[in-house]
Design an enzyme around this catalytic site. Structure first.
Site, PDB file in Angstrom:
ATOM      1  N   ASP A  25       0.852  -1.192   0.000  1.00 22.55           N
ATOM      2  CA  ASP A  25       0.000   0.000   0.000  1.00 22.55           C
ATOM      3  C   ASP A  25       0.881   1.233   0.000  1.00 22.55           C
ATOM      4  O   ASP A  25       1.710   1.421   0.909  1.00 22.55           O
ATOM      5  CB  ASP A  25      -0.909   0.007   1.234  1.00 22.55           C
ATOM      6  CG  ASP A  25      -1.839   1.213   1.254  1.00 22.55           C
ATOM      7  OD1 ASP A  25      -2.794   1.239   0.453  1.00 22.55           O
ATOM      8  OD2 ASP A  25      -1.595   2.139   2.057  1.00 22.55           O
ATOM      9  N   CYS A  74     -12.494  -9.211   9.550  1.00 25.82           N
ATOM     10  CA  CYS A  74     -13.831  -9.787   9.365  1.00 25.82           C
ATOM     11  C   CYS A  74     -14.451  -9.447   8.016  1.00 25.82           C
ATOM     12  O   CYS A  74     -15.506  -9.986   7.673  1.00 25.82           O
ATOM     13  CB  CYS A  74     -14.757  -9.333  10.493  1.00 25.82           C
ATOM     14  SG  CYS A  74     -15.078  -7.541  10.492  1.00 25.82           S
ATOM     15  N   ASP A 126      -2.959   2.014   6.824  1.00 27.95           N
ATOM     16  CA  ASP A 126      -2.175   1.516   5.699  1.00 27.95           C
ATOM     17  C   ASP A 126      -1.908   0.020   5.820  1.00 27.95           C
ATOM     18  O   ASP A 126      -1.923  -0.706   4.821  1.00 27.95           O
ATOM     19  CB  ASP A 126      -0.859   2.285   5.604  1.00 27.95           C
ATOM     20  CG  ASP A 126      -1.071   3.758   5.297  1.00 27.95           C
ATOM     21  OD1 ASP A 126      -2.130   4.085   4.734  1.00 27.95           O
ATOM     22  OD2 ASP A 126      -0.184   4.578   5.611  1.00 27.95           O
ATOM     23  N   CYS A 153     -12.696  -1.145  13.526  1.00 30.17           N
ATOM     24  CA  CYS A 153     -13.820  -1.897  12.958  1.00 30.17           C
ATOM     25  C   CYS A 153     -15.035  -1.817  13.882  1.00 30.17           C
ATOM     26  O   CYS A 153     -14.928  -2.030  15.099  1.00 30.17           O
ATOM     27  CB  CYS A 153     -13.423  -3.351  12.731  1.00 30.17           C
ATOM     28  SG  CYS A 153     -14.722  -4.332  11.957  1.00 30.17           S
ATOM     29  N   CYS A 177     -16.007  -6.137  14.537  1.00 30.11           N
ATOM     30  CA  CYS A 177     -15.178  -7.019  15.368  1.00 30.11           C
ATOM     31  C   CYS A 177     -14.292  -6.250  16.344  1.00 30.11           C
ATOM     32  O   CYS A 177     -13.498  -6.856  17.067  1.00 30.11           O
ATOM     33  CB  CYS A 177     -14.320  -7.919  14.483  1.00 30.11           C
ATOM     34  SG  CYS A 177     -13.104  -7.013  13.492  1.00 30.11           S
ATOM     35  N   GLU A 185      -2.330  -1.665  -5.932  1.00 27.24           N
ATOM     36  CA  GLU A 185      -3.580  -1.100  -6.437  1.00 27.24           C
ATOM     37  C   GLU A 185      -3.363  -0.420  -7.786  1.00 27.24           C
ATOM     38  O   GLU A 185      -2.283   0.130  -8.060  1.00 27.24           O
ATOM     39  CB  GLU A 185      -4.141  -0.091  -5.438  1.00 27.24           C
ATOM     40  CG  GLU A 185      -4.638  -0.683  -4.144  1.00 27.24           C
ATOM     41  CD  GLU A 185      -5.159   0.378  -3.201  1.00 27.24           C
ATOM     42  OE1 GLU A 185      -6.390   0.461  -2.998  1.00 27.24           O
ATOM     43  OE2 GLU A 185      -4.332   1.116  -2.652  1.00 27.24           O
ATOM     44  N   CYS A 235     -12.419  -4.172   6.540  1.00 25.42           N
ATOM     45  CA  CYS A 235     -11.693  -4.732   7.680  1.00 25.42           C
ATOM     46  C   CYS A 235     -10.937  -5.973   7.216  1.00 25.42           C
ATOM     47  O   CYS A 235     -11.521  -6.891   6.637  1.00 25.42           O
ATOM     48  CB  CYS A 235     -12.661  -5.082   8.815  1.00 25.42           C
ATOM     49  SG  CYS A 235     -11.848  -5.843  10.231  1.00 25.42           S
TER      50      CYS A 235
END
Length: 371
Positions: A190, A330, A355, A345, A348, A274, A327
Site C-alpha cells: 500500500d 472480518c 495503511d 472496525c 469485530c 492497487e 476490515c
C-alpha cells in the site's frame, strides 16, 4: 528479456564540446523539421483543395540533406545518425499526436520546439564497442565511464543525454531472468504519503519527500537567478545551480524507488498493488504536491519489469476495490475518511493502522485472483 543500462560519462573539455555539438545538431534538425511540418499543416488548412502530403521521417531527411546540410556545413562535423534519429523521433511524435490518446481519452500533445540546455540528447548508431570502463562511439571515439560496464555487449544504438552539467549514456541489451529465493509468498503493498510503502508483513518504508525537503533551497536559488542580468555568465551559473538542485531531487526519488522495488521483487513471490488513478488524485490540490513527489508511475514501471527479471508475479488489484474501507479481519466495509489514520472496525472491534489494514486486504486479493 531486454533491459536498459545508463551510466555517467567521464569527459574532458574536448569531449564535452563534441557532445554539445551533436546535441545542438539534433536539436536544430528537430526544430527545422517541426517548423516545416507546421507550415505544411497550416497550408493544408488554408487550402483544403490543394493539400500537400504530410512528410515521413525519410522525406524529412531527404529535405534536410538537400536544403539544410548544403547551407550549414557544421552538420558534417558530427555523426549523421544524430539528425536522422531526431527526425525519426519527430515523425513518431506526430504519429502519437494524430492517433494516440492518453488514459483520460485525450489526444497526445502537439510536438514542441526544443531549447538549448533543456533535455539535450542525441542518438548514435553504428560501431559501438563496450569495454571494461569505456565505450567506443561513432565519430566520438573512446569515452571513459565512472563505473564498470556490462561485458560481452555490442549494442546497435546508444542514447547520450545531459542532466545539468553531467552527460550520461544509455543502451539496451538482452539478459536472462534471475530467479531469486523468495522469503514471503504473497505480499500486499500500500503506497502512502507519510509512509512511502506499507507491506502486509508489517514492514514499512519511510518517504524521503525529496521535493519538500529541497523546496526552501530551490526557492532561494531561483530567486537569486532571477536577479541576475539576462544573458550574463552569472545568470547562466545561477540557472545551473537550480538545474543541479532539480537533478539531485530527482536522483533521491529514483534511488529510493529503485531500492524499494528491487527489495520487493527479490524477496516476494507475489506482489499485489492497487491500480491507482493518479491523475484523479492529483486534482486534490491539498495533496497534489505530495502525490507528485511519490513517483507512483515510476514505482509501478520499475516493479513491473523487476518482477519479470527476478521471477516474481505482479498482481494489479481492481481500481475500485475498497482496500482502506474493508476490515482485514472480518471483511466489514465502513466509511473511512482520509483524516483517520487508524481503522477501528465497528463489527469485530479490531484497531489497526489504516495503511497496514489496506496492505493486508491487498494480500487477501492474491489468493482470490489466483483461485
Amino acid at each position: 528479456m531486454r533491459i536498459s543500462f545508463k551510466t555517467e560519462l567521464k569527459l574532458n573539455n574536448y569531449q564535452r564540446t563534441q557532445l554539445a555539438k551533436h546535441a545542438g545538431v539534433a536539436r536544430h534538425a528537430w526544430n527545422w523539421g517541426l517548423d516545416l511540418c507546421k507550415k505544411i499543416l497550416d497550408y493544408n488548412q488554408e487550402n483544403p483543395s490543394e493539400k500537400l502530403r504530410f512528410p515521413s521521417a525519410i522525406d524529412l531527411h531527404k529535405f534536410l540533406v538537400k536544403w539544410v546540410k548544403a547551407e550549414n556545413p557544421w552538420y558534417y562535423e558530427v555523426s549523421k545518425t544524430s539528425p536522422q534519429y531526431a527526425l525519426r523521433y519527430l515523425s513518431s511524435a506526430f504519429s502519437d499526436f494524430f492517433r494516440k490518446k492518453t488514459a483520460n481519452g485525450r489526444r497526445v500533445g502537439f510536438p514542441r520546439f526544443k531549447h538549448k540546455g533543456q533535455h539535450d540528447s542525441f542518438t548514435l548508431e553504428g560501431t559501438i564497442k563496450v569495454e571494461h570502463r569505456s565505450i567506443q562511439l561513432p565519430k566520438l571515439g573512446i569515452i571513459k565511464t565512472y563505473e564498470r560496464l556490462p561485458q560481452g555487449l555490442a549494442p546497435k544504438t546508444a542514447i547520450v543525454s545531459r542532466t545539468a552539467n553531467r552527460w550520461f549514456i544509455s543502451f539496451s541489451y538482452e539478459i536472462e531472468p534471475t530467479i531469486t529465493n523468495k522469503v514471503v509468498a504473497a505480499c500486499g503493498v500500500d503506497l502512502g504519503i507519510k509512509t512511502l510503502a506499507t507491506l502486509s508483513t508489517g514492514e514499512t518504508f519511510s518517504n524521503p519527500q525529496p521535493y519538500r525537503q529541497s523546496q526552501a533551497r530551490l526557492a532561494r536559488l531561483q530567486k537569486a537567478a532571477s536577479r541576475k542580468i539576462k544573458g550574463s555568465n552569472n545568470r547562466r551559473k545561477a540557472n545551473m545551480r537550480v538545474t543541479k538542485q532539480h537533478a539531485r531531487t530527482a536522483n533521491i526519488r529514483k534511488d529510493t524507488l529503485n531500492k524499494l522495488t528491487t527489495h520487493l521483487a527479490k524477496n516476494h513471490s507475489q506482489l499485489v498493488v492497487e491500480d491507482l488513478h493518479v491523475s484523479g488524485m492529483m486534482k486534490n490540490h491539498c495533496l497534489a504536491k505530495s502525490i507528485a513527489d511519490l513517483g507512483m508511475y515510476e514505482f509501478r514501471r520499475q516493479l513491473t519489469y523487476k518482477c519479470e527479471l527476478y521471477g516474481s508475479e505482479l498482481i494489479i488489484a481492481n481500481r475500485f476495490f475498497p482496500s482502506s474501507k474493508t476490515c482485514s479481519c472480518c471483511g466489514n466495509i465502513q466509511d473511512m475518511p482520509l483524516k483517520e489514520r487508524v481503522f477501528n472496525c465497528q463489527q469485530c472491534n479490531i484497531s489497526i493502522d489504516r495503511d497496514l489494514n489496506a496492505a493486508r486486504n491487498l494480500q487477501h486479493q492474491a489468493a482470490l485472483i489466483v483461485a
